[in-house]
Design a protein around this motif. Structure first.
Motif, PDB file in Angstrom:
ATOM      1  N   LEU A 197       0.812  -1.221   0.000  1.00  0.00           N
ATOM      2  CA  LEU A 197       0.000   0.000   0.000  1.00  0.00           C
ATOM      3  C   LEU A 197       0.845   1.271   0.000  1.00  0.00           C
ATOM      4  O   LEU A 197       0.342   2.349  -0.334  1.00  0.00           O
ATOM      5  CB  LEU A 197      -0.944   0.005   1.206  1.00  0.00           C
ATOM      6  CG  LEU A 197      -2.057  -1.052   1.214  1.00  0.00           C
ATOM      7  CD1 LEU A 197      -2.880  -0.948   2.491  1.00  0.00           C
ATOM      8  CD2 LEU A 197      -2.960  -0.901  -0.008  1.00  0.00           C
ATOM      9  N   VAL A 198       2.093   1.158   0.365  1.00  0.00           N
ATOM     10  CA  VAL A 198       2.989   2.329   0.357  1.00  0.00           C
ATOM     11  C   VAL A 198       3.138   2.871  -1.064  1.00  0.00           C
ATOM     12  O   VAL A 198       3.265   4.079  -1.271  1.00  0.00           O
ATOM     13  CB  VAL A 198       4.369   1.949   0.940  1.00  0.00           C
ATOM     14  CG1 VAL A 198       5.335   3.121   0.836  1.00  0.00           C
ATOM     15  CG2 VAL A 198       4.223   1.487   2.382  1.00  0.00           C
ATOM     16  N   ASP A 199       3.076   1.988  -2.037  1.00  0.00           N
ATOM     17  CA  ASP A 199       3.224   2.388  -3.434  1.00  0.00           C
ATOM     18  C   ASP A 199       1.891   2.890  -3.988  1.00  0.00           C
ATOM     19  O   ASP A 199       0.828   2.370  -3.653  1.00  0.00           O
ATOM     20  CB  ASP A 199       3.715   1.205  -4.276  1.00  0.00           C
ATOM     21  CG  ASP A 199       5.034   0.660  -3.778  1.00  0.00           C
ATOM     22  OD1 ASP A 199       5.988   1.443  -3.672  1.00  0.00           O
ATOM     23  OD2 ASP A 199       5.105  -0.556  -3.484  1.00  0.00           O
ATOM     24  N   GLU A 200       1.952   3.854  -4.858  1.00  0.00           N
ATOM     25  CA  GLU A 200       0.731   4.369  -5.482  1.00  0.00           C
ATOM     26  C   GLU A 200       0.209   3.410  -6.545  1.00  0.00           C
ATOM     27  O   GLU A 200      -0.994   3.357  -6.805  1.00  0.00           O
ATOM     28  CB  GLU A 200       0.998   5.736  -6.108  1.00  0.00           C
ATOM     29  CG  GLU A 200       1.268   6.836  -5.082  1.00  0.00           C
ATOM     30  CD  GLU A 200       1.412   8.202  -5.736  1.00  0.00           C
ATOM     31  OE1 GLU A 200       1.248   8.271  -6.980  1.00  0.00           O
ATOM     32  OE2 GLU A 200       1.676   9.175  -5.016  1.00  0.00           O
ATOM     33  N   GLY A 201       1.116   2.674  -7.165  1.00  0.00           N
ATOM     34  CA  GLY A 201       0.713   1.715  -8.180  1.00  0.00           C
ATOM     35  C   GLY A 201       1.220   0.329  -7.843  1.00  0.00           C
ATOM     36  O   GLY A 201       1.077  -0.132  -6.703  1.00  0.00           O
ATOM     37  N   ASP A 202       1.823  -0.319  -8.812  1.00  0.00           N
ATOM     38  CA  ASP A 202       2.358  -1.663  -8.596  1.00  0.00           C
ATOM     39  C   ASP A 202       3.584  -1.611  -7.677  1.00  0.00           C
ATOM     40  O   ASP A 202       4.190  -0.550  -7.489  1.00  0.00           O
ATOM     41  CB  ASP A 202       2.740  -2.292  -9.938  1.00  0.00           C
ATOM     42  CG  ASP A 202       1.531  -2.496 -10.837  1.00  0.00           C
ATOM     43  OD1 ASP A 202       0.419  -2.605 -10.299  1.00  0.00           O
ATOM     44  OD2 ASP A 202       1.701  -2.526 -12.066  1.00  0.00           O
ATOM     45  N   SER A 203       3.936  -2.760  -7.129  1.00  0.00           N
ATOM     46  CA  SER A 203       5.018  -2.823  -6.136  1.00  0.00           C
ATOM     47  C   SER A 203       6.147  -3.733  -6.590  1.00  0.00           C
ATOM     48  O   SER A 203       5.913  -4.838  -7.102  1.00  0.00           O
ATOM     49  CB  SER A 203       4.486  -3.347  -4.794  1.00  0.00           C
ATOM     50  OG  SER A 203       3.477  -2.505  -4.296  1.00  0.00           O
ATOM     51  N   ALA A 204       7.369  -3.248  -6.398  1.00  0.00           N
ATOM     52  CA  ALA A 204       8.547  -4.087  -6.653  1.00  0.00           C
ATOM     53  C   ALA A 204       8.758  -5.007  -5.454  1.00  0.00           C
ATOM     54  O   ALA A 204       8.694  -4.564  -4.299  1.00  0.00           O
ATOM     55  CB  ALA A 204       9.784  -3.221  -6.875  1.00  0.00           C
ATOM     56  N   ILE A 205       8.992  -6.263  -5.721  1.00  0.00           N
ATOM     57  CA  ILE A 205       9.205  -7.236  -4.653  1.00  0.00           C
ATOM     58  C   ILE A 205      10.401  -6.839  -3.784  1.00  0.00           C
ATOM     59  O   ILE A 205      10.381  -7.013  -2.550  1.00  0.00           O
ATOM     60  CB  ILE A 205       9.410  -8.645  -5.239  1.00  0.00           C
ATOM     61  CG1 ILE A 205       8.105  -9.158  -5.863  1.00  0.00           C
ATOM     62  CG2 ILE A 205       9.877  -9.620  -4.172  1.00  0.00           C
ATOM     63  CD1 ILE A 205       6.964  -9.309  -4.889  1.00  0.00           C
ATOM     64  N   ALA A 206      11.409  -6.255  -4.395  1.00  0.00           N
ATOM     65  CA  ALA A 206      12.586  -5.830  -3.629  1.00  0.00           C
ATOM     66  C   ALA A 206      12.212  -4.775  -2.593  1.00  0.00           C
ATOM     67  O   ALA A 206      12.722  -4.786  -1.455  1.00  0.00           O
ATOM     68  CB  ALA A 206      13.656  -5.278  -4.577  1.00  0.00           C
TER      69      ALA A 206
END
Length: 367
Positions: free
Chosen positions: A304-313
């Motif tokens: 949820l920290v990301d506005e869009g998709d999230s990098a696994i790293a």
């Protein structure tokens, strides 16, 4: 105006199945073919609300119209008996009386009474009784389609049904097996060593539907009810539905209810979207969240920290987990249909609006 033509209730088949035309065409070809085609053993998977049950019900109807006998059940205790009973009823005109008659008791209440009961042969079991019926049905080239919803890999009868079905196929009987379930249940079933052949079955994952298919299904269903739609409202609705079949039926249903004339306008669609989102929260998202573990939820919160998709790293760094631990919960959430792969090392929310639902829940709970 007539009755509302949309079907947001569980298991009802919509008038227009958005985005499923190619799938339906392939299955229709399989039912009409004289050869055995891969579609006759198919497992559908998808998150709640992706239309698994409705699609299988439609395909069962297609099979019936093509001369097969389709029997539908849910993966619950007693499912094998349910399949047998349904088949006997639907195929009664093609089956002989296989039961033996015996006299249970004789009494003389008003002169004479005789209790007659039917008994199956002592050596019979589910497989042998099904084989007897399949033998009789083969005389008229009639096949049997077993349709199993809500796949449960922990249910012994589910595994037994699949195992016996495999033997039917080996024996070249005219049978088909269509199953559907949540991704993690399907994944668990196909890894069961007893039914390892299912790993080679035709697998179809039901994901989001293209916006143009959503718009077409909405407008055609409205037209069936003798209403037209404002193109602007149709575009707003398709954007809000985000390819989710259940949301399509909800928005369409409430837009119909909101309309007062022959044209469903943009305001009606906007009101319908708000109502539908609340219903999605209570009917789909709350149940989905309840099935997740505490660690699953922590993974999603990190996204949820990301506005869009999230990098696994990035997720790995935020949680301070090992790469193997992150990979474990990534797989769990993907199997549950909650998140999906976007690119190498990148994931995103698969369920439309689930991100917003989680944000609201966490804010309300002060988390």
């Amino acid at each position: 105006m007539g009755e509302n033509p949309f079907t947001p209730s569980f298991g009802e088949v919509p008038l227009h199945l958005a985005g499923r035309a190619e799938t339906i065409r392939l299955f229709q070809r399989a039912f009409d073919s004289g050869n055995r085609r891969p579609e006759l053993t198919t497992i559908f998977s998808g998150a709640r609300g992706t239309g698994k049950t409705a699609l299988m019900a439609y395909l069962a109807d297609c099979a019936d119209r093509s001369g097969w006998i389709a029997v539908r059940t849910t993966a619950l205790p007693g499912m094998m008996e349910d399949i047998e009973i349904q088949l006997r009823r639907k195929a009664a005109h093609l089956l002989g009386d296989q039961a033996k008659v015996s006299i249970g008791s004789i009494g003389i209440p008003d002169l004479l009474s005789v209790e007659v009961r039917q008994t199956a042969p002592a050596s019979s079991n589910w497989r042998s009784r099904m084989e007897d019926m399949l033998d009789q049905l083969s005389a008229s080239d009639t096949g049997v389609v077993m349709v199993v919803d809500e796949v449960d890999p922990s249910l012994d009868e589910m595994v037994q049904t699949a195992a016996v079905y495999q033997q039917f196929v080996v024996d070249k009987r005219k049978v088909a097996l269509l199953m559907a379930g949540l991704p993690h249940n399907v994944s668990s079933l196909i890894t069961n060593k007893t039914v390892s052949f299912l790993r080679r079955a035709n697998q179809i994952h039901l994901g989001p539907i293209d916006d143009f298919e959503i718009e077409r299904a909405l407008s055609r269903t409205m037209a069936d009810g003798h209403r037209s739609v404002d193109p602007r409202g149709l575009s707003v609705a398709a954007d809000a539905i985000a390819g989710f079949p259940y949301m399509l039926q909800l928005v369409g249903y409430h837009a119909w209810e909101e309309a007062s004339g022959e044209v469903v306008g943009i305001e009606g669609f906007q009101n319908a979207i708000e109502i539908s989102r609340r219903e999605m929260n209570s009917r789909v998202f709350a149940a989905t969240l309840a099935e997740l573990s505490a660690s699953d939820v922590l993974f999603l919160r990190a996204m949820l920290v990301d506005e869009g998709d999230s990098a696994i790293a990035d997720v790995c760094e935020r949680l301070q987990w090992s790469s193997s631990q992150v990979a474990q919960y990534r797989r769990r959430l993907m199997d549950a249909g909650v998140i999906g792969r976007r690119a190498r090392g990148v994931v995103g929310f698969e369920l439309p609006f689930f991100r917003e639902y989680l944000q609201e829940r966490f804010e309300d709970e002060g988390l």
